[in-house]
Design an enzyme around this catalytic site. Structure first.
Site, short mmCIF file in Angstrom:
data_model
loop_
_atom_site.label_atom_id
_atom_site.label_comp_id
_atom_site.label_asym_id
_atom_site.label_seq_id
_atom_site.Cartn_x
_atom_site.Cartn_y
_atom_site.Cartn_z
CG ASP A 71 16.08 17.55 30.80
OD1 ASP A 71 16.52 18.17 29.80
OD2 ASP A 71 15.25 18.05 31.58
CG PHE A 154 27.32 23.35 25.68
CD1 PHE A 154 28.17 22.36 26.15
CD2 PHE A 154 25.97 23.26 26.01
CE1 PHE A 154 27.68 21.30 26.91
CE2 PHE A 154 25.47 22.20 26.77
CZ PHE A 154 26.34 21.22 27.22
N GLY A 155 26.58 26.52 26.61
CA GLY A 155 25.63 26.89 27.66
C GLY A 155 26.23 27.83 28.70
P1 IMP Z 1 19.83 19.71 27.75
O1 IMP Z 1 18.36 19.90 27.58
O2 IMP Z 1 20.18 18.62 28.68
O3 IMP Z 1 20.58 19.63 26.45
O4 IMP Z 1 20.41 21.02 28.46
C1 IMP Z 1 19.62 22.14 28.72
C2 IMP Z 1 20.46 23.36 28.92
O5 IMP Z 1 21.18 23.26 30.16
C3 IMP Z 1 21.54 23.62 27.87
O6 IMP Z 1 21.00 24.30 26.77
C4 IMP Z 1 22.52 24.47 28.64
O7 IMP Z 1 22.08 25.81 28.70
C5 IMP Z 1 22.43 23.89 30.04
N1 IMP Z 1 23.48 22.88 30.25
C6 IMP Z 1 23.31 21.53 30.40
N2 IMP Z 1 24.51 20.93 30.56
C7 IMP Z 1 25.43 21.91 30.48
C8 IMP Z 1 26.87 21.91 30.55
O8 IMP Z 1 27.56 20.88 30.68
N3 IMP Z 1 27.44 23.12 30.41
C9 IMP Z 1 26.76 24.28 30.26
N4 IMP Z 1 25.44 24.33 30.17
C10 IMP Z 1 24.77 23.15 30.29
#
Ligand code: IMP
Length: 203
Positions: A71, A154-155
């Site tokens: 996460d 992304f993100g």
């Molecule tokens: P997840 O639940 O670990 O997939 O990530 C949750 C959210 O954190 C993603 O939708 C992104 O908005 C942000 N996030 C996590 N890792 C990254 C990254 O490496 N780059 C940019 N945003 C990230």
């Protein structure tokens, strides 16, 4: 050969994890590789660690297998660690990256450069047959830009410039990002945990 199931549906992550664990005496598979679907696990923890552990323990119990779950998200110092575990749904449930970035830029509008510190955080948890083996964390510190820069990633990548770099994550190649990212750091630690666990099994 022992099988490791990667509990993620994010394509970028899958590729990165497979790459770092390449060369180990372990067969890294995705649920779809073995004709399975990931069971839904509610990510309702108050920390990345809690969510990663919950996912890995639940899914490894479900598949009776070795499972790696993660996460991750962004912690902004000026916002007391927000968006944190709500990174994906900062603007609203099922928000787009665009909406989340706009919300973050709005909240940080009048915040000066020296107060724009932020860190990407990734927690990873490894479980076998429903039991937690270990959880580790990787961090990448940096600053938030005043506007989006770059088209890769992304993100929050277009807003985040890691310490020591002139580029945002979105201006870097995936290979450069993957050398210093929070996820890469967590994975490197997890690789050692996995190696020790595999060795133990043989003794
Ligand atoms: P997840 O639940 O670990 O997939 O990530 C949750 C959210 O954190 C993603 O939708 C992104 O908005 C942000 N996030 C996590 N890792 C990254 C990254 O490496 N780059 C940019 N945003 C990230």
């Amino acid at each position: 050969m022992k099988k490791l199931i990667i509990a993620t549906s994010n394509k970028n992550k899958k590729h990165e994890i497979k790459n770092i664990l390449k060369g180990m005496n372990i067969k890294v598979v995705l649920p779809e590789d073995i004709g399975e679907e990931l069971p839904m696990v509610l990510e309702n923890g108050s920390t990345f660690r809690q969510n990663a552990i919950k996912k890995s323990v639940t899914i490894s119990g479900f598949f009776s297998a070795l499972v790696l779950a993660d996460d991750s998200g962004l912690e902004v110092n000026h916002l007391d660690g927000k968006p944190g575990v709500r990174s994906a749904r900062f603007a609203r449930a099922k928000a787009t990256d665009e909406e989340n970035n706009t919300k973050l830029l709005t909240l940080m509008k009048n915040v000066p450069a020296q107060k724009r510190g932020a860190s990407f955080v990734c927690s990873m948890a490894l479980s076998d047959n429903g039991f937690l083996i270990k959880a580790v964390e990787g961090r990448c510190a940096g600053k938030l830009e005043f506007e989006k820069k770059g088209d890769n990633g992304f993100g929050y990548d277009p807003l985040f410039r890691p310490v020591g770099s002139t580029k945002t994550f979105a201006e870097m190649t995936p290979a450069s990002k993957n050398k210093i990212s929070h996820r890469a750091k967590a994975l490197q630690k997890m690789k050692e945990v996995l190696e020790a666990y595999m060795k133990e099994g043989k003794e």
